[in-house]
Design a protein around this motif. Sequence first.
Motif, PDB file in Angstrom:
ATOM      1  N   ASP A 241      21.063  56.808  72.800  1.00 28.28           N
ATOM      2  CA  ASP A 241      21.845  55.602  73.062  1.00 28.28           C
ATOM      3  C   ASP A 241      20.951  54.368  73.147  1.00 28.28           C
ATOM      4  O   ASP A 241      21.331  53.278  72.689  1.00 28.28           O
ATOM      5  CB  ASP A 241      22.633  55.763  74.361  1.00 28.28           C
ATOM      6  N   PHE A 242      19.768  54.530  73.721  1.00 33.48           N
ATOM      7  CA  PHE A 242      18.843  53.401  73.823  1.00 33.48           C
ATOM      8  C   PHE A 242      18.407  52.924  72.433  1.00 33.48           C
ATOM      9  O   PHE A 242      18.380  51.718  72.159  1.00 33.48           O
ATOM     10  CB  PHE A 242      17.632  53.819  74.657  1.00 33.48           C
ATOM     11  N   ILE A 243      18.060  53.870  71.567  1.00 28.96           N
ATOM     12  CA  ILE A 243      17.650  53.484  70.218  1.00 28.96           C
ATOM     13  C   ILE A 243      18.812  52.851  69.460  1.00 28.96           C
ATOM     14  O   ILE A 243      18.634  51.869  68.720  1.00 28.96           O
ATOM     15  CB  ILE A 243      17.108  54.719  69.471  1.00 28.96           C
ATOM     16  N   ALA A 244      20.024  53.377  69.630  1.00 33.08           N
ATOM     17  CA  ALA A 244      21.193  52.810  68.945  1.00 33.08           C
ATOM     18  C   ALA A 244      21.462  51.379  69.413  1.00 33.08           C
ATOM     19  O   ALA A 244      21.729  50.485  68.596  1.00 33.08           O
ATOM     20  CB  ALA A 244      22.417  53.691  69.205  1.00 33.08           C
ATOM     21  N   ARG A 245      21.371  51.128  70.716  1.00 31.55           N
ATOM     22  CA  ARG A 245      21.582  49.763  71.220  1.00 31.55           C
ATOM     23  C   ARG A 245      20.479  48.826  70.736  1.00 31.55           C
ATOM     24  O   ARG A 245      20.740  47.655  70.423  1.00 31.55           O
ATOM     25  CB  ARG A 245      21.642  49.775  72.745  1.00 31.55           C
ATOM     26  N   SER A 246      19.265  49.324  70.685  1.00 28.86           N
ATOM     27  CA  SER A 246      18.154  48.495  70.211  1.00 28.86           C
ATOM     28  C   SER A 246      18.316  48.138  68.740  1.00 28.86           C
ATOM     29  O   SER A 246      18.068  46.994  68.331  1.00 28.86           O
ATOM     30  CB  SER A 246      16.826  49.226  70.435  1.00 28.86           C
TER      31      SER A 246
ATOM     32  N   PHE B 117      13.227  50.044  63.805  1.00 31.62           N
ATOM     33  CA  PHE B 117      13.195  51.396  64.363  1.00 31.62           C
ATOM     34  C   PHE B 117      11.885  51.646  65.104  1.00 31.62           C
ATOM     35  O   PHE B 117      11.877  52.261  66.177  1.00 31.62           O
ATOM     36  CB  PHE B 117      13.383  52.411  63.236  1.00 31.62           C
ATOM     37  N   SER B 118      10.761  51.176  64.561  1.00 35.71           N
ATOM     38  CA  SER B 118       9.476  51.373  65.229  1.00 35.71           C
ATOM     39  C   SER B 118       9.412  50.622  66.554  1.00 35.71           C
ATOM     40  O   SER B 118       8.877  51.130  67.553  1.00 35.71           O
ATOM     41  CB  SER B 118       8.334  50.925  64.316  1.00 35.71           C
ATOM     42  N   ALA B 119       9.971  49.397  66.567  1.00 32.44           N
ATOM     43  CA  ALA B 119      10.010  48.646  67.825  1.00 32.44           C
ATOM     44  C   ALA B 119      10.899  49.330  68.856  1.00 32.44           C
ATOM     45  O   ALA B 119      10.603  49.310  70.064  1.00 32.44           O
ATOM     46  CB  ALA B 119      10.494  47.225  67.566  1.00 32.44           C
ATOM     47  N   SER B 120      11.967  49.947  68.403  1.00 35.39           N
ATOM     48  CA  SER B 120      12.833  50.698  69.326  1.00 35.39           C
ATOM     49  C   SER B 120      12.091  51.880  69.925  1.00 35.39           C
ATOM     50  O   SER B 120      12.232  52.173  71.122  1.00 35.39           O
ATOM     51  CB  SER B 120      14.085  51.164  68.586  1.00 35.39           C
ATOM     52  N   LEU B 121      11.285  52.553  69.111  1.00 33.37           N
ATOM     53  CA  LEU B 121      10.497  53.666  69.633  1.00 33.37           C
ATOM     54  C   LEU B 121       9.482  53.191  70.666  1.00 33.37           C
ATOM     55  O   LEU B 121       9.252  53.866  71.675  1.00 33.37           O
ATOM     56  CB  LEU B 121       9.779  54.368  68.478  1.00 33.37           C
ATOM     57  N   GLU B 122       8.865  52.038  70.426  1.00 38.36           N
ATOM     58  CA  GLU B 122       7.887  51.511  71.379  1.00 38.36           C
ATOM     59  C   GLU B 122       8.552  51.164  72.708  1.00 38.36           C
ATOM     60  O   GLU B 122       8.025  51.492  73.786  1.00 38.36           O
ATOM     61  CB  GLU B 122       7.202  50.282  70.795  1.00 38.36           C
ATOM     62  N   MET B 123       9.697  50.494  72.669  1.00 35.69           N
ATOM     63  CA  MET B 123      10.393  50.158  73.910  1.00 35.69           C
ATOM     64  C   MET B 123      10.853  51.405  74.645  1.00 35.69           C
ATOM     65  O   MET B 123      10.791  51.474  75.882  1.00 35.69           O
ATOM     66  CB  MET B 123      11.580  49.253  73.595  1.00 35.69           C
ATOM     67  N   LEU B 124      11.308  52.404  73.899  1.00 32.08           N
ATOM     68  CA  LEU B 124      11.721  53.652  74.529  1.00 32.08           C
ATOM     69  C   LEU B 124      10.535  54.345  75.194  1.00 32.08           C
ATOM     70  O   LEU B 124      10.659  54.881  76.304  1.00 32.08           O
ATOM     71  CB  LEU B 124      12.357  54.578  73.476  1.00 32.08           C
ATOM     72  N   ALA B 125       9.376  54.342  74.536  1.00 37.41           N
ATOM     73  CA  ALA B 125       8.182  54.971  75.112  1.00 37.41           C
ATOM     74  C   ALA B 125       7.732  54.253  76.381  1.00 37.41           C
ATOM     75  O   ALA B 125       7.205  54.891  77.302  1.00 37.41           O
ATOM     76  CB  ALA B 125       7.056  54.984  74.082  1.00 37.41           C
ATOM     77  N   ASN B 126       7.946  52.950  76.465  1.00 37.69           N
ATOM     78  CA  ASN B 126       7.506  52.199  77.638  1.00 37.69           C
ATOM     79  C   ASN B 126       8.469  52.310  78.807  1.00 37.69           C
ATOM     80  O   ASN B 126       8.052  52.159  79.963  1.00 37.69           O
ATOM     81  CB  ASN B 126       7.319  50.718  77.267  1.00 37.69           C
TER      82      ASN B 126
END
Length: 325
Positions: free
Chosen positions: A159-164, A171-180
């Motif tokens: 859900d976090f990646i979908a909202r991002s 997609f890469s920026a979404s992964l970075e925000m999710l990792a943080n």
Amino acid sequence: MPSTLFLVLFAVLLVVIGGAAWFAWEVLTSSRKKELLAQLGSGDTSPEAFNYGRPDVFIPRPEVKRRPRLHFLTGFLERLDKKIAAAGLDWSSGGLVLGAVALAVAGAIVGFLYPVLLFRWLTAATLALVLGALPFLHVGYQAAKRLRQFEEQFPEALDFIARSLRAGHAFSASLEMLANEAPEPLSTEFRRVFQEQNLGMPLENTLAGLAQRVPLVDVKFFVSAVLLQREAGGNLSEILESLAHTVRERFRLKGHVMAATASARITAMILSLIPLFVFVSLQLQSPDYIGVLAKDPVGPWLLLFAVCGQFAGYFLMRKMINFRF
């Protein structure tokens, strides 16, 4: 008495030597890995940080096709490495096997000196199996615990990646925000995916590595959905939202099944432990009563068949109540 003391001292010495060898193996095999993980964690993704000892030239390591492994031990160590990676432990497969062998030898010696289970060979074999299996059981427990935590957190990550993505991020920026922002172990795995992609590794390889380190069906669905969307197109945010809903439904169904089979699983464990408890109790309280098995020539065979029957019954009950999702 001197021979008994010599065997005890030999067992202690063997355990100490095995532990020292295990520690040396861990130091030799994990030093470079810790250095790379520290570099990834610090965000130093420059080529100079990964030049493997040459500060002037950066030479990427090419992918080498592995030849088919024919040796059983090599395949076993590779599977054990994947299990250790799933558990999130900084161990090596060789060190784990070495420690298990040292514990098994120590257990066999102690069981031979103190035959609690009627026969010396039976006590030695039982203690060797129990102590030798402890490291593998610990790795299996940690892997199952970590995968269970990942599975609980995974729908929120989707859900976090979908909202991002809907907000306009890549997609890469979404992964970075999710990792943080995600908790462990989710943050560690997605941080590694982001760092590998940031270093130039193709997305297909990074996601395939994630699916290998986290052997869950939900993760395989996620990898397939992302790669399929990159090739065929489509709205990735809607795909991930649908996948998150499916994962939650599967997790809810799994919880219902585990609750429905809890009684059967506890019954299987109790039925498997009762014969061992009765046997040890009779051996300690009435050695003459249970000692007939040792005097009769058919006694060891009956005991062996009883042990095999117990293992067969336990695995059969586990097979009947084990559901794969």
